[in-house]
Design a protein around this motif. Structure first.
Motif, mmCIF file in Angstrom:
data_model
loop_
_atom_site.group_PDB
_atom_site.id
_atom_site.type_symbol
_atom_site.label_atom_id
_atom_site.label_comp_id
_atom_site.label_asym_id
_atom_site.label_seq_id
_atom_site.Cartn_x
_atom_site.Cartn_y
_atom_site.Cartn_z
ATOM 1 N N LEU A 97 0.836 -1.188 0.000
ATOM 2 C CA LEU A 97 0.000 0.000 0.000
ATOM 3 C C LEU A 97 0.880 1.251 0.000
ATOM 4 N N HIS A 98 0.698 2.114 -0.995
ATOM 5 C CA HIS A 98 1.377 3.407 -1.038
ATOM 6 C C HIS A 98 0.310 4.488 -0.841
ATOM 7 N N ALA A 99 0.549 5.410 0.069
ATOM 8 C CA ALA A 99 -0.478 6.381 0.423
ATOM 9 C C ALA A 99 0.115 7.771 0.602
ATOM 10 N N SER A 100 -0.731 8.757 0.381
ATOM 11 C CA SER A 100 -0.329 10.135 0.624
ATOM 12 C C SER A 100 -0.242 10.388 2.122
ATOM 13 N N THR A 101 0.455 11.449 2.476
ATOM 14 C CA THR A 101 0.572 11.807 3.889
ATOM 15 C C THR A 101 -0.806 12.065 4.496
ATOM 16 N N SER A 102 -1.680 12.720 3.740
ATOM 17 C CA SER A 102 -3.020 13.014 4.249
ATOM 18 C C SER A 102 -3.738 11.751 4.681
ATOM 19 N N ALA A 103 -3.722 10.735 3.812
ATOM 20 C CA ALA A 103 -4.418 9.489 4.132
ATOM 21 C C ALA A 103 -3.795 8.803 5.335
ATOM 22 N N ARG A 129 4.113 8.228 0.119
ATOM 23 C CA ARG A 129 4.597 8.761 -1.154
ATOM 24 C C ARG A 129 3.793 9.991 -1.563
ATOM 25 N N THR A 130 4.338 10.739 -2.502
ATOM 26 C CA THR A 130 3.599 11.842 -3.112
ATOM 27 C C THR A 130 2.642 11.282 -4.161
ATOM 28 N N GLY A 131 1.682 12.117 -4.580
ATOM 29 C CA GLY A 131 0.646 11.641 -5.494
ATOM 30 C C GLY A 131 1.178 11.046 -6.785
ATOM 31 N N ALA A 132 2.078 11.770 -7.483
ATOM 32 C CA ALA A 132 2.605 11.274 -8.753
ATOM 33 C C ALA A 132 3.377 9.981 -8.563
ATOM 34 N N ALA A 133 4.126 9.872 -7.467
ATOM 35 C CA ALA A 133 4.892 8.649 -7.200
ATOM 36 C C ALA A 133 3.963 7.475 -6.909
ATOM 37 N N ILE A 134 2.836 7.729 -6.267
ATOM 38 C CA ILE A 134 1.864 6.667 -5.990
ATOM 39 C C ILE A 134 1.302 6.124 -7.293
ATOM 40 N N VAL A 135 0.950 7.013 -8.207
ATOM 41 C CA VAL A 135 0.411 6.581 -9.501
ATOM 42 C C VAL A 135 1.429 5.727 -10.240
ATOM 43 N N GLY A 146 -2.996 2.293 -4.241
ATOM 44 C CA GLY A 146 -2.531 3.646 -3.982
ATOM 45 C C GLY A 146 -3.669 4.477 -3.426
ATOM 46 N N ILE A 147 -3.390 5.294 -2.430
ATOM 47 C CA ILE A 147 -4.414 6.167 -1.851
ATOM 48 C C ILE A 147 -3.923 7.600 -1.969
ATOM 49 N N LEU A 148 -4.716 8.433 -2.659
ATOM 50 C CA LEU A 148 -4.289 9.792 -2.965
ATOM 51 C C LEU A 148 -5.486 10.655 -3.338
ATOM 52 N N GLY A 149 -5.255 11.956 -3.479
ATOM 53 C CA GLY A 149 -6.311 12.862 -3.880
ATOM 54 C C GLY A 149 -6.697 12.660 -5.335
ATOM 55 N N ASP A 150 -7.975 12.818 -5.643
ATOM 56 C CA ASP A 150 -8.436 12.517 -6.996
ATOM 57 C C ASP A 150 -8.062 13.583 -8.018
ATOM 58 N N HIS A 151 -7.479 14.702 -7.579
ATOM 59 C CA HIS A 151 -7.050 15.706 -8.551
ATOM 60 C C HIS A 151 -5.710 15.344 -9.183
ATOM 61 N N THR A 152 -5.032 14.337 -8.656
ATOM 62 C CA THR A 152 -3.810 13.833 -9.298
ATOM 63 C C THR A 152 -4.207 12.949 -10.479
ATOM 64 N N PRO A 153 -3.703 13.206 -11.691
ATOM 65 C CA PRO A 153 -4.052 12.366 -12.848
ATOM 66 C C PRO A 153 -3.707 10.903 -12.587
ATOM 67 N N LEU A 154 -4.679 10.008 -12.796
ATOM 68 C CA LEU A 154 -4.480 8.588 -12.508
ATOM 69 C C LEU A 154 -3.940 7.803 -13.703
ATOM 70 N N ARG A 155 -3.885 8.412 -14.867
ATOM 71 C CA ARG A 155 -3.244 7.820 -16.052
ATOM 72 C C ARG A 155 -3.728 6.399 -16.352
ATOM 73 N N GLY A 156 -5.040 6.242 -16.396
ATOM 74 C CA GLY A 156 -5.614 4.961 -16.785
ATOM 75 C C GLY A 156 -5.875 3.986 -15.657
ATOM 76 N N LEU A 157 -5.485 4.296 -14.438
ATOM 77 C CA LEU A 157 -5.758 3.405 -13.318
ATOM 78 C C LEU A 157 -7.239 3.461 -12.948
ATOM 79 N N ALA A 158 -7.747 2.363 -12.413
ATOM 80 C CA ALA A 158 -9.110 2.348 -11.885
ATOM 81 C C ALA A 158 -9.107 2.962 -10.479
ATOM 82 N N GLU A 199 6.300 17.266 -5.764
ATOM 83 C CA GLU A 199 5.564 16.205 -6.466
ATOM 84 C C GLU A 199 4.283 15.810 -5.750
ATOM 85 N N SER A 200 3.964 16.468 -4.642
ATOM 86 C CA SER A 200 2.788 16.066 -3.871
ATOM 87 C C SER A 200 1.508 16.548 -4.538
ATOM 88 N N SER A 201 0.435 15.818 -4.296
ATOM 89 C CA SER A 201 -0.860 16.218 -4.847
ATOM 90 C C SER A 201 -1.325 17.540 -4.249
#
Length: 298
Positions: A97-103, A129-135, A146-158, A199-201
């Protein structure tokens, strides 16, 4: 007559070898037995499945369709056997599991505690991790979730909904903004900022909001830790944009003031990102289901 797994297995072998003799050797059967099974399948399908050639066979359009579904059947059977076997002696496995600091700060600790109490033999490998690194980690397979803010582009991930939080400004007690109860983020852009990692969301959200206001942010300091950001604000080195619960913890110490934001984007949606919702291991799905439970209405 119904489709049976043995006939489907034989058909897949024929399709993959493109040769009845090689399929017969692979399945330890006579060629005549293989041919009989294929004929029975063609009768059930109501259409030819194979085209016979001097050097082998090829699939007809009906055969291609049957191969597609037969493979799905065996994939499901494999998953079923794997998942049922996990119940022997308790569910086991590792989930990365990779997650943002917020989560990690706001939500995960008590929820992960409940999960591990329920599944004591599952091990978790957690990285902040930061958002881009999680993706990137989820996309390349080095993380399962990965757990992150939805404003970070997910680049095809569900993605699946997880939680929401609200951002606010933390300002030193002696700062001019400390007298404000609430404000728009754009009105604070002339101040010195203690900002998160580039690099953080959260930083991406700040820069987007500044651009929308026709301005830029020149951070005085950038650090990757929410705790450090709060301490630097307390020291009077600038203001910071952070989740309200994080700031409120510092405010109770009497060293900074929380100023609420009027901007709609300050209400953030946090999501769980995965590569494929349909093919993930049962251990990963078990963690996702557990984490989604608090966020599921009713």
């Amino acid at each position: 007559m119904r489709y049976d797994l043995t006939s489907l297995e034989i058909f897949v072998a024929v399709a993959e070898t493109a040769n009845l003799t090689r399929a017969a050797e692979q399945q330890h059967l006579a060629v005549s037995a293989i041919s009989k099974r294929i004929t029975e399948l063609e009768g059930l399908a109501g259409a030819p499945l194979l085209q016979r050639h001097a050097r082998g066979v090829s699939l007809t359009p009906a055969g291609q369709s049957m191969l597609h579904y037969a493979r799905q059947v065996f994939q499901l059977m494999h998953r079923m056997r794997g998942e049922l076997s996990e119940y022997a002696g308790g569910l086991k496995g590792v989930v990365r599991l990779h997650a943002s600091t917020s989560a990690l700060v706001e939500f995960l600790p008590p929820e992960l505690q409940g999960f591990l109490e329920r599944y004591p033999m599952i091990r978790l490998q957690i990285e902040e991790r930061t958002g881009a690194a999680i993706v990137r980690a989820v996309a390349d397979g080095s993380a399962d979730i990965g757990i992150l803010g939805d404003h970070t582009p997910l680049r095809g991930l569900a993605s699946l909904p997880y939680h929401s939080d609200r951002l606010a400004l933390g300002v030193p007690r002696t700062h001019a903004l400390a007298r404000r109860k609430s404000m728009h983020f754009a009105d604070a852009l002339g101040c010195d900022f203690v900002a998160p990692h580039a690099e953080s969301s959260l930083w991406a959200l700040m820069t987007q909001a500044a651009q929308a206001a026709g301005k830029t942010i020149e951070p005085r300091i950038q650090v990757s830790s929410f705790e450090c950001m709060g301490m630097l604000v307390q020291a009077g080195l600038g203001i910071a944009l952070l989740p309200e619960p994080v700031l409120e913890a510092h405010q109770t110490l009497g060293r900074l003031q929380v100023v609420k934001l009027k901007d709609a984007w300050a209400e953030r949606q946090i999501v769980m990102a995965v590569r494929d919702l349909d093919s993930m291991p049962f251990t990963t799905r078990a963690l996702i289901d557990h984490l989604r439970a608090p966020a599921t209405p009713g």
